[in-house]
Design an enzyme around this catalytic site. Structure first.
Site, PDB file in Angstrom:
ATOM      1  N   THR A  34       0.905  -1.342   0.198  1.00 35.87           N
ATOM      2  CA  THR A  34       0.008  -0.039  -0.018  1.00 35.87           C
ATOM      3  C   THR A  34       0.753   1.412   0.012  1.00 35.87           C
ATOM      4  O   THR A  34       0.417   2.298  -0.291  1.00 35.87           O
ATOM      5  CB  THR A  34      -0.980   0.148   1.079  1.00 35.87           C
ATOM      6  OG1 THR A  34      -0.197  -0.226   2.416  1.00 35.87           O
ATOM      7  CG2 THR A  34      -2.041  -0.894   1.403  1.00 35.87           C
ATOM      8  N   ASP A  35       2.083   1.045   0.274  1.00 34.12           N
ATOM      9  CA  ASP A  35       2.913   2.332   0.533  1.00 34.12           C
ATOM     10  C   ASP A  35       2.932   3.243  -0.646  1.00 34.12           C
ATOM     11  O   ASP A  35       2.673   4.527  -0.697  1.00 34.12           O
ATOM     12  CB  ASP A  35       4.197   2.047   1.422  1.00 34.12           C
ATOM     13  CG  ASP A  35       5.242   1.107   0.710  1.00 34.12           C
ATOM     14  OD1 ASP A  35       4.841   0.660  -0.437  1.00 34.12           O
ATOM     15  OD2 ASP A  35       6.445   1.050   1.163  1.00 34.12           O
ATOM     16  N   SER A  66      32.475  -5.803   7.700  1.00 31.66           N
ATOM     17  CA  SER A  66      31.311  -6.643   8.311  1.00 31.66           C
ATOM     18  C   SER A  66      31.868  -8.167   8.821  1.00 31.66           C
ATOM     19  O   SER A  66      32.025  -8.706   7.845  1.00 31.66           O
ATOM     20  CB  SER A  66      30.133  -6.556   7.801  1.00 31.66           C
ATOM     21  OG  SER A  66      28.948  -7.438   8.397  1.00 31.66           O
ATOM     22  N   GLY A 125      13.632 -10.664   4.226  1.00 30.15           N
ATOM     23  CA  GLY A 125      12.541  -9.703   4.121  1.00 30.15           C
ATOM     24  C   GLY A 125      12.166  -9.033   5.162  1.00 30.15           C
ATOM     25  O   GLY A 125      10.997  -8.312   5.498  1.00 30.15           O
ATOM     26  N   LEU A 126      13.142  -8.811   6.205  1.00 30.25           N
ATOM     27  CA  LEU A 126      12.959  -7.842   7.604  1.00 30.25           C
ATOM     28  C   LEU A 126      13.580  -6.619   7.269  1.00 30.25           C
ATOM     29  O   LEU A 126      13.997  -6.033   8.282  1.00 30.25           O
ATOM     30  CB  LEU A 126      13.331  -8.715   8.656  1.00 30.25           C
ATOM     31  CG  LEU A 126      12.620 -10.003   9.056  1.00 30.25           C
ATOM     32  CD1 LEU A 126      12.926 -10.866   9.973  1.00 30.25           C
ATOM     33  CD2 LEU A 126      10.871 -10.030   8.877  1.00 30.25           C
ATOM     34  N   SER A 127      13.923  -6.333   6.165  1.00 34.00           N
ATOM     35  CA  SER A 127      14.767  -4.980   5.649  1.00 34.00           C
ATOM     36  C   SER A 127      16.018  -4.785   6.586  1.00 34.00           C
ATOM     37  O   SER A 127      16.471  -3.705   6.907  1.00 34.00           O
ATOM     38  CB  SER A 127      13.809  -3.848   6.287  1.00 34.00           C
ATOM     39  OG  SER A 127      12.730  -3.642   5.458  1.00 34.00           O
ATOM     40  N   GLU A 161      18.003   3.798  -1.685  1.00 36.20           N
ATOM     41  CA  GLU A 161      17.468   2.349  -2.290  1.00 36.20           C
ATOM     42  C   GLU A 161      17.325   2.597  -3.575  1.00 36.20           C
ATOM     43  O   GLU A 161      17.385   1.688  -4.380  1.00 36.20           O
ATOM     44  CB  GLU A 161      16.617   1.940  -1.330  1.00 36.20           C
ATOM     45  CG  GLU A 161      15.993   0.617  -1.443  1.00 36.20           C
ATOM     46  CD  GLU A 161      16.671  -0.325  -0.508  1.00 36.20           C
ATOM     47  OE1 GLU A 161      17.395  -0.070   0.422  1.00 36.20           O
ATOM     48  OE2 GLU A 161      17.088  -1.647  -1.495  1.00 36.20           O
ATOM     49  N   ASP A 173       9.668   0.746   5.008  1.00 40.11           N
ATOM     50  CA  ASP A 173      10.793   0.160   5.693  1.00 40.11           C
ATOM     51  C   ASP A 173      11.675   1.138   6.102  1.00 40.11           C
ATOM     52  O   ASP A 173      11.915   1.069   7.464  1.00 40.11           O
ATOM     53  CB  ASP A 173      11.713  -0.713   4.572  1.00 40.11           C
ATOM     54  CG  ASP A 173      10.819  -1.980   3.839  1.00 40.11           C
ATOM     55  OD1 ASP A 173       9.878  -2.110   4.392  1.00 40.11           O
ATOM     56  OD2 ASP A 173      11.307  -2.300   2.839  1.00 40.11           O
ATOM     57  N   TYR A 223       8.258  -7.089  -8.112  1.00 36.08           N
ATOM     58  CA  TYR A 223       7.814  -5.996  -7.428  1.00 36.08           C
ATOM     59  C   TYR A 223       7.651  -4.599  -8.257  1.00 36.08           C
ATOM     60  O   TYR A 223       6.593  -4.176  -8.239  1.00 36.08           O
ATOM     61  CB  TYR A 223       9.123  -5.605  -6.262  1.00 36.08           C
ATOM     62  CG  TYR A 223       8.704  -4.575  -5.377  1.00 36.08           C
ATOM     63  CD1 TYR A 223       7.937  -4.625  -3.987  1.00 36.08           C
ATOM     64  CD2 TYR A 223       9.024  -3.071  -5.638  1.00 36.08           C
ATOM     65  CE1 TYR A 223       7.755  -3.608  -3.343  1.00 36.08           C
ATOM     66  CE2 TYR A 223       8.547  -2.004  -4.538  1.00 36.08           C
ATOM     67  CZ  TYR A 223       8.087  -2.375  -3.642  1.00 36.08           C
ATOM     68  OH  TYR A 223       7.705  -1.384  -2.887  1.00 36.08           O
TER      69      TYR A 223
HETATM   70  C1  GLA Z   1       9.003  -3.912   0.306  1.00 32.75           C
HETATM   71  C2  GLA Z   1       9.373  -2.186   0.121  1.00 32.75           C
HETATM   72  C3  GLA Z   1       8.193  -1.675   0.890  1.00 32.75           C
HETATM   73  C4  GLA Z   1       6.929  -2.016   0.725  1.00 32.75           C
HETATM   74  C5  GLA Z   1       6.856  -3.528   0.808  1.00 32.75           C
HETATM   75  C6  GLA Z   1       5.432  -4.186   0.602  1.00 32.75           C
HETATM   76  O1  GLA Z   1       9.303  -4.190   2.038  1.00 32.75           O
HETATM   77  O2  GLA Z   1      10.615  -2.099   0.628  1.00 32.75           O
HETATM   78  O3  GLA Z   1       8.386  -0.058   0.626  1.00 32.75           O
HETATM   79  O4  GLA Z   1       6.373  -1.675  -0.631  1.00 32.75           O
HETATM   80  O5  GLA Z   1       7.621  -4.307   0.148  1.00 32.75           O
HETATM   81  O6  GLA Z   1       4.405  -3.911   1.545  1.00 32.75           O
END
Ligand code: GLA
Length: 387
Positions: A34-35, A66, A125-127, A161, A173, A223
């Site tokens: 949704t972002d 690292s 997928g935890l950024s 990014e 994120d 994506y």
């Molecule tokens: C990734 C992107 C976010 C968002 C999500 C989906 O994490 O980095 O900006 O779009 O996917 O909600």
């Protein structure tokens, strides 16, 4: 972790660091994809993240090491020549952050040595990437005494990014990682960047992140494809309705708007965006009323919409969510993040937690042949100096 990182710095560079910084990972409770459609997201920052021990240098060099990527060795870069280099691997994230900072007028006279240690599971997928960007931003701001606020760092990290790394992500994120607060989720309106904190009081329940251990293949290309499909749907709807983003549409307005969409793919993508946005607003209300059952149901509905309409789950995430749904102790479960592999987030009863997770693991392993990992997570603060 802080001590591990300080000691690591000393062993690697032969001197003590001057300061240590931390930036968390994030999990999104609901509000997925949704972002970039101008809607709401509801993420929180985690207590796991990236630690960076730093010592200023007198010249304009940056040295990055690292212990998560020892084979990469020490990456040495010049502050005046910050360009993307595949060979630098993870170090492109701090480089990208420094490049956008300089471009925005937040340069500094001298460089630094850094030792980086992360405990976010890689590729889940935890950024972890946004976490490295923001830990670098927090360190740079502090080292040079820059009067730059966190929201600006968040925006710049997203820019790094998008432009330096080349991933066309939204702002969720970086926002969650920069602005996170202990024991709270953030309801963020991505169109205006208005936000509020919502206490996460789970009482007899726990938040559990489960990793499919299926790396997020094709994630970036798919994506970008989803973003384009939403953009096309928006253009169709704009022919008759004056909106800037899909998520401006209420559920009632959607009933009219969907008639504009003759392409089934566009219709389903847009329907996900609109309904997910409505679920996110509702979920925040339910959480504030302590209605965790209702919250869990919305999590499940979110997964179904991401599976059927948005098509970003894939067999591994579906198998893991289904394994969770089959357990009585699970209140709700859904994929979190971009999708195409990675993690689910679930709300699980504390009572019988171990048995519940064992049963989920067994069912998922039977379906996929892969053993999942579970993380019982804490909700922590955003990026900051910790020493
Ligand atoms: C990734 C992107 C976010 C968002 C999500 C989906 O994490 O980095 O900006 O779009 O996917 O909600």
């Amino acid at each position: 972790m802080e001590e591990h990182t300080s000691k690591g710095f000393e062993a690697h560079y032969g001197m003590k660091p001057e300061a240590v910084y931390f930036a968390p990972g994030r999990v999104n409770l609901i509000g997925e994809h949704t972002d970039y459609n101008g809607g709401y997201v509801f993420p929180c920052a985690l207590t796991v993240g990236t630690y960076m021990a730093v010592r200023p240098r007198e010249d304009r060099q940056i040295r990055l090491y690292s212990d998560n990527f020892p084979d990469r060795g020490t990456v040495i870069v010049d502050l005046d020549r910050l360009v993307y280099d595949t060979a630098d691997d993870w170090a492109n994230y701090p480089k990208g952050m420094l490049a956008v900072l300089a471009e925005a007028g937040w340069g500094g006279a001298h460089g630094f040595d850094a030792f980086v240690h992360g405990n976010i599971p890689n590729g889940a997928g935890l950024s972890s990437s946004a976490s490295i960007e923001l830990v670098t931003g927090a360190a740079w701001k502090d080292l040079h005494g820059l009067d730059i606020d966190m929201l600006e760092l968040v925006r710049l990290a997203q820019k790094a990014e998008n432009e330096f790394i080349g991933v066309n992500c939204g702002i969720m994120d970086q926002f969650a990682i920069g602005m996170g607060r202990r024991d709270a989720a953030m309801l963020l309106d991505c169109a205006t960047l208005d936000y509020s904190y919502a206490p996460v009081e789970l009482r007899e329940k726990k938040l559990v992140i489960a990793n499919t251990n299926k790396r997020r293949g094709l994630a970036d290309s798919k994506y970008n494809e989803r973003r384009e499909e939403c953009e096309q749907a928006l253009q169709e709807i704009q022919k008759t309705k004056d909106i800037q983003h899909l998520c401006e549409l209420t559920l009632e307005e959607w009933e009219e708007a969907e008639k504009q969409l003759s392409d089934d793919t566009q219709l389903r993508r847009a329907r996900h965006a609109v309904t997910e946005n409505a679920r996110t607003i509702e979920a925040q209300k339910l959480l504030s009323r302590g209605d965790l059952e209702g919250f869990g149901q919305l999590m499940n509905a979110s997964h179904v919409s991401l599976r059927d309409d948005y098509e970003v789950t894939g067999e591994h995430l579906d198998a893991l969510a289904e394994a969770a749904w089959a357990q009585e102790g699970v209140i709700g479960s859904r994929m979190t993040g971009a999708g195409f592999g990675g993690c689910t987030v679930s709300l699980v009863e504390k009572k019988g937690l171990d048995d519940t997770l064992d049963a989920i693991a067994a069912a998922y392993q039977k379906a996929s042949g892969i053993k999942p990992d579970f993380y019982i997570v804490g909700i922590g603060d955003g990026a900051k100096r910790i020493k």
